[in-house]
Write an enzyme that holds these catalytic residues in place. Sequence first.
Site, PDB file in Angstrom:
ATOM      1  N   ARG A  31      -2.232   7.425  -6.245  1.00 15.65           N
ATOM      2  CA  ARG A  31      -2.593   7.386  -4.817  1.00 15.65           C
ATOM      3  C   ARG A  31      -4.106   7.453  -4.657  1.00 15.65           C
ATOM      4  NH1 ARG A  31      -0.805  11.992  -1.672  1.00 15.65           N
ATOM      5  NH2 ARG A  31      -1.188  10.869   0.257  1.00 15.65           N
ATOM      6  N   CYS A  59       0.829  -1.206   0.000  1.00 12.26           N
ATOM      7  CA  CYS A  59       0.000   0.000   0.000  1.00 12.26           C
ATOM      8  C   CYS A  59       0.871   1.268   0.000  1.00 12.26           C
ATOM      9  CB  CYS A  59      -1.002  -0.048   1.142  1.00 12.26           C
ATOM     10  SG  CYS A  59      -2.387   1.055   0.851  1.00 12.26           S
ATOM     11  N   GLU A 110      -0.465  -8.143   5.388  1.00 10.40           N
ATOM     12  CA  GLU A 110      -0.036  -8.228   6.792  1.00 10.40           C
ATOM     13  C   GLU A 110      -1.214  -8.235   7.780  1.00 10.40           C
ATOM     14  OE1 GLU A 110       0.241  -5.715   4.789  1.00 10.40           O
ATOM     15  OE2 GLU A 110       0.012  -3.783   5.802  1.00 10.40           O
ATOM     16  N   HIS A 169      -3.100  -5.182   1.748  1.00  9.99           N
ATOM     17  CA  HIS A 169      -2.367  -5.376   3.011  1.00  9.99           C
ATOM     18  C   HIS A 169      -2.316  -6.847   3.410  1.00  9.99           C
ATOM     19  CE1 HIS A 169      -2.178  -1.109   4.307  1.00  9.99           C
ATOM     20  NE2 HIS A 169      -3.256  -1.000   3.550  1.00  9.99           N
ATOM     21  N   ILE A 190      -7.069  -0.414   1.753  1.00  6.53           N
ATOM     22  CA  ILE A 190      -7.393   0.731   2.604  1.00  6.53           C
ATOM     23  C   ILE A 190      -6.810   1.994   1.953  1.00  6.53           C
ATOM     24  CG2 ILE A 190      -7.196   1.751   4.913  1.00  6.53           C
ATOM     25  CD1 ILE A 190      -6.539  -1.184   5.894  1.00  6.53           C
TER      26      ILE A 190
END
Length: 199
Positions: free
Chosen positions: A110, A81, A181, A179, A138
């Site tokens: 972005r 991200c 993670e 993401h 996100i």
Amino acid sequence: MSSPTIGVFALQGDVREHLRVLADLGVHAIGVRRPVELNACDGLIVPGGESTTMAKLARTFDLLEPLQKRIRAGMPTFGTCAGMIMLADRIEDGALGQETLGGLDITVRRNAFGRQVASFEGVLDVKGLDAPVHAVFIRAPWVEQAGDQVEVLARVGDGPAAGRIVAVRQGPLMATSFHPEVDSDSRIHRLFVDLVRTA
Ligand code: GLN
């Protein structure tokens, strides 16, 4: 390289989540805030967070140039991200004068999925994995344009953003718009750890 040390850029972003996934994979992982910590790393993850803040803090803490130098010298690096934005050579809709680490021959946009849509989730096919991943986006960027040397690892499957590139690899550099993670699925991190091991 049998037991590499992987650093997580730790001046801003979701550092702990990446450290946890790496620990789950049995990888020696450290937070990187200073050049001396960077020197101890065989590979680096740049987490999700806020790319404009990351770039400013990296400059303030004298980490921007050492990072750019290591990446140019071939250190395997994975950006998620905001980390994808940091690894991009070019940004659309960046803040005025926004700096990046660069290395990936891509243009990222972005907040590409729209400012109103703060986050969404989806299922993605990722090259190199035999079953789809659950992907959390996100305020995510997408890859607007990718150079010839860039391998596309994933595109959005359906909806208004269908076909948009959201995961790439170029030599030792990897990036995802989403993401990995935040999930309990460590397969994408494992792809990166393999990249570090074979570098
Ligand atoms: N929109 C953020 C940026 O520009 C990235 C968001 C994220 O990392 N979740 O840096």
